[in-house]
Design a protein around this motif. Structure first.
Motif, PDB file in Angstrom:
ATOM      1  N   PHE A 134      20.431 -29.735   4.713  1.00  0.00           N
ATOM      2  CA  PHE A 134      21.591 -28.703   4.610  1.00  0.00           C
ATOM      3  C   PHE A 134      20.691 -27.428   3.609  1.00  0.00           C
ATOM      4  O   PHE A 134      21.104 -26.394   3.762  1.00  0.00           O
ATOM      5  N   LEU A 135      20.252 -27.942   2.478  1.00  0.00           N
ATOM      6  CA  LEU A 135      19.556 -26.820   1.495  1.00  0.00           C
ATOM      7  C   LEU A 135      18.809 -26.035   2.153  1.00  0.00           C
ATOM      8  O   LEU A 135      18.468 -24.795   1.980  1.00  0.00           O
ATOM      9  N   ILE A 136      17.686 -26.637   3.009  1.00  0.00           N
ATOM     10  CA  ILE A 136      16.802 -26.126   3.806  1.00  0.00           C
ATOM     11  C   ILE A 136      17.474 -25.003   4.499  1.00  0.00           C
ATOM     12  O   ILE A 136      17.240 -23.892   4.768  1.00  0.00           O
ATOM     13  N   ASN A 137      18.379 -25.439   5.429  1.00  0.00           N
ATOM     14  CA  ASN A 137      19.328 -24.304   6.398  1.00  0.00           C
ATOM     15  C   ASN A 137      20.076 -23.317   5.655  1.00  0.00           C
ATOM     16  O   ASN A 137      19.914 -22.304   5.877  1.00  0.00           O
ATOM     17  N   LEU A 138      20.446 -23.736   4.485  1.00  0.00           N
ATOM     18  CA  LEU A 138      21.040 -22.705   3.587  1.00  0.00           C
ATOM     19  C   LEU A 138      20.194 -21.662   3.158  1.00  0.00           C
ATOM     20  O   LEU A 138      20.538 -20.306   3.326  1.00  0.00           O
ATOM     21  N   ALA A 139      19.304 -22.089   2.573  1.00  0.00           N
ATOM     22  CA  ALA A 139      17.942 -21.251   2.060  1.00  0.00           C
ATOM     23  C   ALA A 139      17.573 -20.260   3.021  1.00  0.00           C
ATOM     24  O   ALA A 139      17.360 -19.138   2.880  1.00  0.00           O
ATOM     25  N   SER A 140      17.248 -20.790   4.272  1.00  0.00           N
ATOM     26  CA  SER A 140      16.500 -20.248   5.265  1.00  0.00           C
ATOM     27  C   SER A 140      17.633 -19.444   5.895  1.00  0.00           C
ATOM     28  O   SER A 140      17.473 -18.122   6.420  1.00  0.00           O
ATOM     29  N   GLY A 141      18.999 -19.654   5.888  1.00  0.00           N
ATOM     30  CA  GLY A 141      20.075 -18.662   6.645  1.00  0.00           C
ATOM     31  C   GLY A 141      19.836 -17.590   5.528  1.00  0.00           C
ATOM     32  O   GLY A 141      20.184 -16.390   6.099  1.00  0.00           O
ATOM     33  N   ILE A 142      19.922 -17.679   4.221  1.00  0.00           N
ATOM     34  CA  ILE A 142      19.972 -16.752   3.541  1.00  0.00           C
ATOM     35  C   ILE A 142      18.746 -15.803   3.434  1.00  0.00           C
ATOM     36  O   ILE A 142      18.860 -14.414   3.553  1.00  0.00           O
ATOM     37  N   ILE A 143      17.718 -16.224   3.428  1.00  0.00           N
ATOM     38  CA  ILE A 143      16.437 -15.474   3.905  1.00  0.00           C
ATOM     39  C   ILE A 143      16.502 -14.781   5.223  1.00  0.00           C
ATOM     40  O   ILE A 143      16.017 -13.496   4.973  1.00  0.00           O
ATOM     41  N   PHE A 144      16.732 -15.461   6.052  1.00  0.00           N
ATOM     42  CA  PHE A 144      16.552 -14.662   7.459  1.00  0.00           C
ATOM     43  C   PHE A 144      17.825 -13.945   7.718  1.00  0.00           C
ATOM     44  O   PHE A 144      17.765 -13.020   8.583  1.00  0.00           O
ATOM     45  N   SER A 145      18.875 -13.774   6.876  1.00  0.00           N
ATOM     46  CA  SER A 145      19.911 -12.810   7.079  1.00  0.00           C
ATOM     47  C   SER A 145      19.144 -11.324   6.877  1.00  0.00           C
ATOM     48  O   SER A 145      19.676 -10.504   7.324  1.00  0.00           O
ATOM     49  N   PHE A 146      18.002 -11.257   6.483  1.00  0.00           N
ATOM     50  CA  PHE A 146      17.567  -9.947   6.461  1.00  0.00           C
ATOM     51  C   PHE A 146      16.520  -9.485   7.111  1.00  0.00           C
ATOM     52  O   PHE A 146      16.045  -8.330   7.143  1.00  0.00           O
ATOM     53  N   LEU A 147      16.530 -10.355   8.014  1.00  0.00           N
ATOM     54  CA  LEU A 147      15.625 -10.127   9.176  1.00  0.00           C
ATOM     55  C   LEU A 147      16.403  -9.522  10.446  1.00  0.00           C
ATOM     56  O   LEU A 147      17.470  -9.970  10.802  1.00  0.00           O
ATOM     57  N   PRO A 148      15.838  -9.073  11.363  1.00  0.00           N
ATOM     58  CA  PRO A 148      16.543  -8.657  12.798  1.00  0.00           C
ATOM     59  C   PRO A 148      17.034 -10.109  13.439  1.00  0.00           C
ATOM     60  O   PRO A 148      16.215 -11.213  13.026  1.00  0.00           O
ATOM     61  N   ALA A 149      18.015  -9.894  14.194  1.00  0.00           N
ATOM     62  CA  ALA A 149      18.602 -11.156  14.784  1.00  0.00           C
ATOM     63  C   ALA A 149      17.799 -12.108  15.566  1.00  0.00           C
ATOM     64  O   ALA A 149      17.660 -13.083  15.505  1.00  0.00           O
ATOM     65  N   THR A 150      16.718 -11.348  16.472  1.00  0.00           N
ATOM     66  CA  THR A 150      15.923 -12.226  17.348  1.00  0.00           C
ATOM     67  C   THR A 150      14.827 -12.880  16.573  1.00  0.00           C
ATOM     68  O   THR A 150      14.479 -14.177  16.863  1.00  0.00           O
ATOM     69  N   ILE A 151      14.368 -12.470  15.500  1.00  0.00           N
ATOM     70  CA  ILE A 151      13.331 -13.148  14.776  1.00  0.00           C
ATOM     71  C   ILE A 151      14.151 -14.219  13.810  1.00  0.00           C
ATOM     72  O   ILE A 151      13.353 -15.350  13.782  1.00  0.00           O
ATOM     73  N   ALA A 152      15.269 -14.061  13.325  1.00  0.00           N
ATOM     74  CA  ALA A 152      15.781 -15.068  12.570  1.00  0.00           C
ATOM     75  C   ALA A 152      16.167 -16.181  13.332  1.00  0.00           C
ATOM     76  O   ALA A 152      15.950 -17.350  12.954  1.00  0.00           O
ATOM     77  N   ALA A 153      16.635 -16.015  14.530  1.00  0.00           N
ATOM     78  CA  ALA A 153      16.911 -17.185  15.520  1.00  0.00           C
ATOM     79  C   ALA A 153      15.590 -17.796  15.790  1.00  0.00           C
ATOM     80  O   ALA A 153      15.819 -19.267  15.787  1.00  0.00           O
ATOM     81  N   SER A 154      14.576 -17.292  16.101  1.00  0.00           N
ATOM     82  CA  SER A 154      13.421 -17.744  16.495  1.00  0.00           C
ATOM     83  C   SER A 154      12.770 -18.642  15.230  1.00  0.00           C
ATOM     84  O   SER A 154      12.341 -19.768  15.478  1.00  0.00           O
ATOM     85  N   LEU A 155      12.828 -18.020  14.059  1.00  0.00           N
ATOM     86  CA  LEU A 155      12.300 -18.965  12.799  1.00  0.00           C
ATOM     87  C   LEU A 155      13.447 -20.048  12.636  1.00  0.00           C
ATOM     88  O   LEU A 155      12.769 -20.844  12.442  1.00  0.00           O
ATOM     89  N   SER A 156      14.552 -19.890  12.875  1.00  0.00           N
ATOM     90  CA  SER A 156      15.610 -20.976  12.667  1.00  0.00           C
ATOM     91  C   SER A 156      15.249 -22.143  13.518  1.00  0.00           C
ATOM     92  O   SER A 156      15.365 -23.398  13.390  1.00  0.00           O
ATOM     93  N   LEU A 157      14.873 -21.623  14.777  1.00  0.00           N
ATOM     94  CA  LEU A 157      14.647 -22.693  15.836  1.00  0.00           C
ATOM     95  C   LEU A 157      13.389 -23.413  15.492  1.00  0.00           C
ATOM     96  O   LEU A 157      13.264 -24.706  15.637  1.00  0.00           O
ATOM     97  N   VAL A 158      12.179 -22.683  14.946  1.00  0.00           N
ATOM     98  CA  VAL A 158      11.161 -23.521  14.522  1.00  0.00           C
ATOM     99  C   VAL A 158      11.371 -24.460  13.429  1.00  0.00           C
ATOM    100  O   VAL A 158      10.885 -25.417  13.530  1.00  0.00           O
ATOM    101  N   ILE A 159      12.068 -24.014  12.139  1.00  0.00           N
ATOM    102  CA  ILE A 159      12.662 -24.890  11.514  1.00  0.00           C
ATOM    103  C   ILE A 159      13.258 -26.249  11.876  1.00  0.00           C
ATOM    104  O   ILE A 159      12.767 -27.102  11.481  1.00  0.00           O
TER     105      ILE A 159
END
Length: 168
Positions: A59-84
């Motif tokens: 949960f903490l990893i997903n929360l932290a990555s969600g906060i960090i990825f919110s500053f990225l373009p949606a497609t990049i954020a989605a791709s990085l979330s999938l990788v994690i």
């Protein structure tokens, strides 16, 4: 002498100190160190506390990555979330399978919510205006698994091995 040890072992204060020492061994760091050693282990059983600490970690990893990825373009954020998610998947499955083993259930039971989700995606039941049957099935199965994961493990040994709470 031997009589004194027997008296001390029945002393409630001594028992309380022993219980406190055992509780101190169950810290977040100890659980994660133990979990890191057995990430890809799908045999044996897992303690309930191991499962919940690991879920907290996820949960903490997903929360932290969600906060960090919110500053990225949606497609990049989605791709990085999938990788994690894919990186954490084997460990997540291992912890869940060991938890099911602690309840004397096969790890294959984890396929039920996965199958219902895949059927929903393949059947086109994921968009607005679609039949909610698959979504309700999926949520129902997730609720059943949440209840199973919250229940204590089977007392004593079961078909997957000795009780993980029993001291050797």
């Amino acid at each position: 002498g031997p009589g004194r040890e027997k008296i001390l072992s029945s002393n409630p204060l001594v028992e309380l100190k022993k219980a406190k020492a055992n509780y101190n061994d169950i810290s977040a760091i100890n659980i994660h160190m133990h979990t890191a050693k057995i990430l890809f282990l799908f045999q044996k059983q897992g303690k309930q506390i191991e499962f919940w600490w690991f879920m907290c970690f996820i949960f903490l990893i997903n929360l932290a990555s969600g906060i960090i990825f919110s500053f990225l373009p949606a497609t990049i954020a989605a791709s990085l979330s999938l990788v994690i998610s894919l990186i954490l998947l084997p460990a997540n499955l291992g912890v869940a399978v060991r938890r099911l083993h602690d309840r004397n259930l096969s790890g294959w039971w984890l396929l039920l919510p996965i199958i219902s989700l895949v059927l929903g995606i393949l059947g086109g039941n994921t968009g607005p205006g679609q039949s909610p049957v698959i979504a309700i099935l999926y949520l129902g199965l997730c609720l059943v698994f949440l209840i199973i994961f919250c229940m204590p493990g089977t007392a004593g040994p079961n078909r997957f091995g000795p009780d993980p709470l029993m001291k050797n």
